[in-house]
Design an enzyme around this catalytic site. Structure first.
Site, PDB file in Angstrom:
ATOM      1  N   HIS A  44      25.350 -46.167 -17.552  1.00 38.82           N
ATOM      2  CA  HIS A  44      25.257 -45.998 -16.098  1.00 38.82           C
ATOM      3  C   HIS A  44      26.072 -44.765 -15.692  1.00 38.82           C
ATOM      4  CE1 HIS A  44      25.504 -46.755 -11.812  1.00 38.82           C
ATOM      5  NE2 HIS A  44      24.510 -47.619 -11.962  1.00 38.82           N
ATOM      6  N   GLU A  90      17.675 -43.003 -12.847  1.00 41.08           N
ATOM      7  CA  GLU A  90      18.603 -43.248 -11.750  1.00 41.08           C
ATOM      8  C   GLU A  90      19.171 -41.930 -11.221  1.00 41.08           C
ATOM      9  OE1 GLU A  90      19.969 -47.344 -11.137  1.00 41.08           O
ATOM     10  OE2 GLU A  90      21.545 -46.385 -12.276  1.00 41.08           O
ATOM     11  N   GLY A 128      21.218 -52.153  -7.100  1.00 40.60           N
ATOM     12  CA  GLY A 128      22.657 -52.376  -7.033  1.00 40.60           C
ATOM     13  C   GLY A 128      23.030 -53.120  -5.759  1.00 40.60           C
ATOM     14  N   TRP A 179      25.327 -56.063 -10.360  1.00 42.38           N
ATOM     15  CA  TRP A 179      26.403 -56.395  -9.415  1.00 42.38           C
ATOM     16  C   TRP A 179      27.588 -55.440  -9.506  1.00 42.38           C
ATOM     17  CZ3 TRP A 179      27.212 -62.450  -9.570  1.00 42.38           C
ATOM     18  CH2 TRP A 179      26.180 -63.062  -8.847  1.00 42.38           C
ATOM     19  N   LYS A 180      27.654 -54.637 -10.541  1.00 41.63           N
ATOM     20  CA  LYS A 180      28.815 -53.752 -10.754  1.00 41.63           C
ATOM     21  C   LYS A 180      30.102 -54.596 -10.737  1.00 41.63           C
ATOM     22  CE  LYS A 180      26.127 -50.154  -8.590  1.00 41.63           C
ATOM     23  NZ  LYS A 180      26.112 -48.830  -8.013  1.00 41.63           N
ATOM     24  N   SER A 226      18.963 -47.052  -4.300  1.00 38.40           N
ATOM     25  CA  SER A 226      18.730 -47.460  -2.907  1.00 38.40           C
ATOM     26  C   SER A 226      17.408 -48.199  -2.714  1.00 38.40           C
ATOM     27  CB  SER A 226      18.815 -46.238  -1.982  1.00 38.40           C
ATOM     28  OG  SER A 226      20.118 -45.683  -2.028  1.00 38.40           O
TER      29      SER A 226
HETATM   30  C1  PEP Z   1      22.768 -48.643  -9.314  1.00 39.85           C
HETATM   31  O1  PEP Z   1      23.969 -48.579  -9.169  1.00 39.85           O
HETATM   32  O2  PEP Z   1      22.273 -48.633 -10.440  1.00 39.85           O
HETATM   33  C2  PEP Z   1      21.934 -48.702  -8.128  1.00 39.85           C
HETATM   34  C3  PEP Z   1      20.658 -48.534  -8.263  1.00 39.85           C
HETATM   35  O3  PEP Z   1      22.579 -48.951  -6.954  1.00 39.85           O
HETATM   36  P1  PEP Z   1      21.950 -48.994  -5.477  1.00 39.85           P
HETATM   37  O4  PEP Z   1      20.771 -49.936  -5.518  1.00 39.85           O
HETATM   38  O5  PEP Z   1      23.028 -49.488  -4.612  1.00 39.85           O
HETATM   39  O6  PEP Z   1      21.498 -47.612  -5.158  1.00 39.85           O
END
Ligand code: PEP
Length: 230
Positions: free
Chosen positions: A95, A154, A213, A8-9, A192
Site C-alpha cells: 500500500h 491506487e 478505505g 480499515w487501515k 475514494s
Molecule cells: C485506500 O486507502 O486504499 C483507499 C482506497 O482509501 P479511500 O477509499 O479512503 O480512498
C-alpha cells in the site's frame, strides 16, 4: 466474479470491530452472489472477527493489511505469513501508505508476496503509476506466480481525498496492468470509492472490483456500497 475489498487501515480496536459486525448484521445488506466481499482488518481484530462472522453467518472473507517480509525467526514484533495462514485468505501488500511511512520497496513487497503464497494467502498488490512497472518486474524476478495474486490500481491523488479518478481513465490503466500480467489476475481500482460511484467503476470492462478505505469504516456506508451493486 467481482470483488469489494475493505481496508480499515489503523482504525477500529477489537471492541469497535465487533460493534461494526453488529451494525452490518442489523442492516442486512443483500450480498450479491457474484461479488466477493473481503475485509482487511488490523491484526488484533482478526481472530475474534472471524468467530463472530461465522456465528452470524455473514459472508465476509477476512484479510490482513500487511505481513512481514521475513520468515519466522528472531524478528521481534513481526507478524509472519505463517501466523496469518491460520487466520486470513487475503493480505494487502505494498500500500502506498507503507511505501511512504515505512520506506517499503518493491523488493520487500515481492518478498512478502512470496511468503504469503507459500502460506496459501492471496496477496493483494497495490500499484500506482510511478512504480507500477518496477513492482511487476520485481514480482517476475522473484518467480511470483502472478495468477495467484490480486492487483489494485491506487492513484495516490485519489486515496482518501474524495476525488476519485474518472472510471474510464481508471479502466485504461487497469487494462494496461492486466496486459503486463498477461491478463491472468484480477485488477481492481481503489481511491475514494463510495456507494454513489462504485457501480461506475465495477461496470468498467477491465475493472474487477474496488478497494475501499474510508467508506468501509461505517457499516451504513459499507452496506450502501454492497447494496449499490445489486
Ligand atoms: C485506500 O486507502 O486504499 C483507499 C482506497 O482509501 P479511500 O477509499 O479512503 O480512498
Amino acid at each position: 466474479m467481482k470483488y469489494v475489498i475493505g481496508n480499515w487501515k489503523s482504525n477500529q480496536n477489537l471492541t469497535e470491530s465487533l460493534i461494526w459486525i453488529d451494525g452490518i448484521h442489523a442492516l442486512k445488506p443483500k450480498f450479491p452472489a457474484d461479488i466477493a466481499i473481503i475485509l482487511c482488518l488490523p491484526f488484533t481484530d482478526i481472530a475474534a472477527f472471524n468467530h463472530k462472522i461465522a456465528d452470524l453467518n455473514i459472508p465476509i472473507i477476512t484479510g490482513a493489511q500487511d505481513v512481514s517480509h521475513l520468515a519466522p525467526g528472531k524478528h521481534t514484533g513481526e507478524i509472519t505469513a505463517n501466523m496469518l495462514g491460520e487466520l486470513v485468505s487475503y493480505c494487502i501488500v505494498g500500500h502506498s501508505e507503507r511505501r511512504r511511512d515505512f520506506n517499503e520497496t518493491s523488493q520487500m513487497v515481492a518478498e512478502k508476496a512470496k511468503l504469503l503464497l507459500e502460506n496459501s494467502i492471496t496477496p493483494i498488490v497495490c500499484l500506482d503509476l510511478p512504480y507500477l512497472d518496477e513492482q511487476i518486474k520485481e514480482l517476475f524476478q522473484n518467480n511470483i506466480d502472478v495468477s495467484r495474486c490480486f492487483f489494485v490500481y491506487e492513484p495516490i491523488a485519489a486515496i482518501g481525498t474524495g476525488h476519485p479518478l474518472d472510471p474510464v481513465e481508471a479502466n485504461h490503466t487497469t487494462n494496461q496492468i492486466g496486459f503486463l500480467l498477461d491478463n491472468v489476475a484480477p485488477v481492481l481500482y481503489g481511491g475514494s470509492v463510495t456507494a454513489d460511484n462504485v457501480k461506475s467503476f465495477v461496470d468498467q470492462s477491465r475493472i474487477d472490483g474496488v478497494l475501499v478505505g474510508t467508506d468501509s469504516l461505517e457499516p451504513t456506508l459499507f452496506a450502501g456500497i454492497i447494496n449499490s451493486l445489486i
